[in-house]
Design an enzyme around this catalytic site. Structure first.
Site, PDB file in Angstrom:
ATOM      1  N   GLY A   8       0.870  -1.181   0.000  1.00  0.00           N
ATOM      2  CA  GLY A   8       0.000   0.000   0.000  1.00  0.00           C
ATOM      3  C   GLY A   8       0.902   1.224   0.000  1.00  0.00           C
ATOM      4  CB  VAL A  12      -0.290   5.200   6.119  1.00  0.00           C
ATOM      5  CG1 VAL A  12       0.463   4.473   7.227  1.00  0.00           C
ATOM      6  CG2 VAL A  12      -1.414   6.033   6.717  1.00  0.00           C
ATOM      7  N   GLY A  13       1.598   4.476   3.733  1.00  0.00           N
ATOM      8  CA  GLY A  13       2.637   3.585   3.211  1.00  0.00           C
ATOM      9  C   GLY A  13       3.855   4.346   2.701  1.00  0.00           C
ATOM     10  NE  ARG A  81     -17.930   4.473   8.392  1.00  0.00           N
ATOM     11  CZ  ARG A  81     -18.313   4.266   9.641  1.00  0.00           C
ATOM     12  NH1 ARG A  81     -17.564   3.546  10.463  1.00  0.00           N
ATOM     13  NH2 ARG A  81     -19.409   4.804  10.089  1.00  0.00           N
ATOM     14  NE  ARG A  87     -16.798  -1.110  13.456  1.00  0.00           N
ATOM     15  CZ  ARG A  87     -15.556  -0.871  13.818  1.00  0.00           C
ATOM     16  NH1 ARG A  87     -15.037   0.317  13.634  1.00  0.00           N
ATOM     17  NH2 ARG A  87     -14.808  -1.800  14.359  1.00  0.00           N
ATOM     18  CB  VAL A 117      -0.956   0.035   9.222  1.00  0.00           C
ATOM     19  CG1 VAL A 117      -1.268   1.489   9.524  1.00  0.00           C
ATOM     20  CG2 VAL A 117       0.467  -0.295   9.667  1.00  0.00           C
ATOM     21  CB  THR A 118      -5.428  -2.259   6.736  1.00  0.00           C
ATOM     22  OG1 THR A 118      -4.337  -2.251   5.820  1.00  0.00           O
ATOM     23  CG2 THR A 118      -6.723  -2.007   5.988  1.00  0.00           C
ATOM     24  CG  ASN A 119      -7.824   1.738  11.125  1.00  0.00           C
ATOM     25  OD1 ASN A 119      -7.575   1.101  12.145  1.00  0.00           O
ATOM     26  ND2 ASN A 119      -7.334   2.951  10.897  1.00  0.00           N
ATOM     27  CG  HIS A 174      -6.214   1.982  16.360  1.00  0.00           C
ATOM     28  ND1 HIS A 174      -5.596   3.009  17.028  1.00  0.00           N
ATOM     29  CD2 HIS A 174      -6.150   2.308  15.051  1.00  0.00           C
ATOM     30  CE1 HIS A 174      -5.189   3.918  16.141  1.00  0.00           C
ATOM     31  NE2 HIS A 174      -5.516   3.512  14.943  1.00  0.00           N
TER      32      HIS A 174
HETATM   33  N1  APR Z   1      -3.177  -4.344  -2.818  1.00  0.00           N
HETATM   34  C1  APR Z   1      -2.254  -3.378  -2.659  1.00  0.00           C
HETATM   35  N2  APR Z   1      -2.583  -2.099  -2.411  1.00  0.00           N
HETATM   36  C2  APR Z   1      -3.880  -1.780  -2.344  1.00  0.00           C
HETATM   37  C3  APR Z   1      -4.896  -2.757  -2.490  1.00  0.00           C
HETATM   38  C4  APR Z   1      -4.494  -4.083  -2.751  1.00  0.00           C
HETATM   39  N3  APR Z   1      -5.400  -5.064  -2.925  1.00  0.00           N
HETATM   40  N4  APR Z   1      -6.086  -2.126  -2.367  1.00  0.00           N
HETATM   41  C5  APR Z   1      -5.839  -0.829  -2.132  1.00  0.00           C
HETATM   42  N5  APR Z   1      -4.499  -0.610  -2.121  1.00  0.00           N
HETATM   43  C6  APR Z   1      -3.772   0.644  -1.943  1.00  0.00           C
HETATM   44  C7  APR Z   1      -4.454   1.826  -2.627  1.00  0.00           C
HETATM   45  O1  APR Z   1      -4.212   1.817  -4.031  1.00  0.00           O
HETATM   46  C8  APR Z   1      -3.786   3.010  -1.929  1.00  0.00           C
HETATM   47  O2  APR Z   1      -2.662   3.484  -2.627  1.00  0.00           O
HETATM   48  O3  APR Z   1      -3.708   1.026  -0.589  1.00  0.00           O
HETATM   49  C9  APR Z   1      -3.350   2.417  -0.554  1.00  0.00           C
HETATM   50  C10 APR Z   1      -4.038   3.082   0.626  1.00  0.00           C
HETATM   51  O4  APR Z   1      -3.582   4.369   0.683  1.00  0.00           O
HETATM   52  P1  APR Z   1      -4.480   5.637   1.085  1.00  0.00           P
HETATM   53  O5  APR Z   1      -5.810   5.526   0.424  1.00  0.00           O
HETATM   54  O6  APR Z   1      -3.648   6.855   0.888  1.00  0.00           O
HETATM   55  O7  APR Z   1      -4.763   5.410   2.637  1.00  0.00           O
HETATM   56  P2  APR Z   1      -3.770   5.744   3.860  1.00  0.00           P
HETATM   57  O8  APR Z   1      -4.087   7.098   4.375  1.00  0.00           O
HETATM   58  O9  APR Z   1      -2.384   5.420   3.473  1.00  0.00           O
HETATM   59  O10 APR Z   1      -4.290   4.697   4.941  1.00  0.00           O
HETATM   60  C11 APR Z   1      -4.069   3.316   4.777  1.00  0.00           C
HETATM   61  O11 APR Z   1      -3.947   2.856   7.109  1.00  0.00           O
HETATM   62  O12 APR Z   1      -4.273   4.171   8.974  1.00  0.00           O
HETATM   63  C12 APR Z   1      -4.844   3.221   8.125  1.00  0.00           C
HETATM   64  O13 APR Z   1      -7.205   3.718   8.206  1.00  0.00           O
HETATM   65  C13 APR Z   1      -6.069   3.763   7.401  1.00  0.00           C
HETATM   66  O14 APR Z   1      -6.787   1.637   6.569  1.00  0.00           O
HETATM   67  C14 APR Z   1      -6.131   2.840   6.228  1.00  0.00           C
HETATM   68  C15 APR Z   1      -4.659   2.543   5.934  1.00  0.00           C
END
Ligand code: APR
Length: 307
Positions: A8, A12-13, A81, A87, A117-119, A174
């Site tokens: 991701g 965050v990533g 979300r 939810r 880390v994903t919620n 969390h």
């Molecule tokens: N495989 C790989 N990457 C994916 C997939 C998948 N199947 N599905 C979605 N992604 C990627 C998206 O393309 C996007 O670039 O995950 C990334 C998520 O990034 P953001 O939308 O910017 O979200 P972010 O703010 O980084 O948060 C990520 O962390 O804190 C938690 O609640 C937050 O669950 C969320 C996660």
């Protein structure tokens, strides 16, 4: 050289990858489903290396084969979300994403330590445990380091002191049911219960519990990423440098704190084996009741899963 994968490459990533590279914790692989995006961010980061002076490699990819042999894998993939989404809808979508990611981790990085880390965090970490089939010491969630950092920040702001001197402790899930522990939150060793009155502490606790929502409200689109990425990086560092730091993290409980078979935030020792120990604090009756409430919320979340 250690190898760290971040799945991701969103806010965050990508920020996590930057912090890991600048601290030279290892070579970093950043993956995402969006074509070109992780490659572009990785190249941009590599082009900062001559200025920042780091020598690790950063690779962006859409191919899970590139994560082969990773020592640590951080999962930030998912969606946030959106308005109108329940939810449960979010749980469904993110569980599918995390499940797919974990099947690839199992295949390509079977010896890795996984940080989710994903919620919703505690539920996604449970899915990661089930889908990888790894030992629970190698599957954990990042929650407490972030929640404690928020609590510490608000304490420092209130006292007008350096955040460096504040050590906070937040247990539980969390989310709305997290359990900040003022008794175990100190400023240079002095509990905050000796430094401020109860009403002030209650206000700071409340702000901590709503810490994530406060940022979402300000940003309007997206959620926090600077503090989350700092928290992830601290956990990765303790693992790859075998620092044995004691931090709160979401770990699989088997009897500790009276709970079994769920993920919940508690203090743990983190080193190269992953979770090396779970520390059991003596909680007061009301602290234990709050933790039980938090555990109940996580249990309800897990019971809705169809894995
Ligand atoms: N495989 C790989 N990457 C994916 C997939 C998948 N199947 N599905 C979605 N992604 C990627 C998206 O393309 C996007 O670039 O995950 C990334 C998520 O990034 P953001 O939308 O910017 O979200 P972010 O703010 O980084 O948060 C990520 O962390 O804190 C938690 O609640 C937050 O669950 C969320 C996660």
């Amino acid at each position: 050289m250690k190898k760290i994968t971040v799945v991701g490459a969103g806010f965050v990533g990508a920020t996590t990858v930057q912090r890991i590279a600048e601290k030279e914790l290892g070579d970093v692989v950043m993956t995402d489903i969006i074509e070109g995006m992780p490659q572009g961010k990785a190249l941009d980061l590599m082009e900062s290396a001559p200025i920042e002076g780091f020598t690790v490699e950063v690779l962006g990819t859409n191919d899970y084969k590139d994560i082969e042999g990773s020592d640590v894998v951080v999962i930030t993939a998912g969606i946030a979300r959106k308005p109108g989404m329940t939810r449960d809808d979010l749980v469904k979508i993110n569980s599918n994403i995390v499940s797919e990611v974990c099947e690839n981790i199992k295949k390509y990085a079977p010896e890795s330590i996984v940080i989710v880390v994903t919620n919703p965090l505690d539920i996604m970490t449970y899915i990661a445990l089930k889908k990888t089939g790894f030992h629970p010491s190698r599957v954990m969630g990042m929650s407490g380091v972030l929640d404690s950092a928020r609590f510490a920040t608000f304490v420092a702001m209130e006292l007008g002191c350096s955040p460096k001197d504040v050590d906070a402790m937040v247990l539980g899930g969390h989310g709305d049911t997290m359990v900040p522990l003022p008794r175990h939150t100190t400023v240079s060793g002095v509990p905050i219960t000796e430094l401020m009155d109860e009403a002030t502490i209650d206000m700071l606790v409340e702000r901590t519990v709503n810490g994530g929502a406060e940022i979402v409200e300000l940003l309007k689109t997206g959620s926090a990423f600077y503090a989350p990425s700092a928290a992830i990086t601290a956990m990765v560092e303790s693992i790859v440098r075998d620092q044995h730091r004691i931090v709160p993290a979401a770990v699989y409980l088997h009897g500790q704190y009276g709970h079994d078979g769920i993920y919940l935030g508690v203090p743990v020792k983190l080193g190269k084996q992953g979770v090396e120990a779970i520390l059991e604090l003596d909680l007061t009756e009301s602290e234990q009741a709050m933790l039980d409430r938090s555990a109940e919320a996580v249990k309800i979340g897990i019971s809705t899963l169809t894995i």
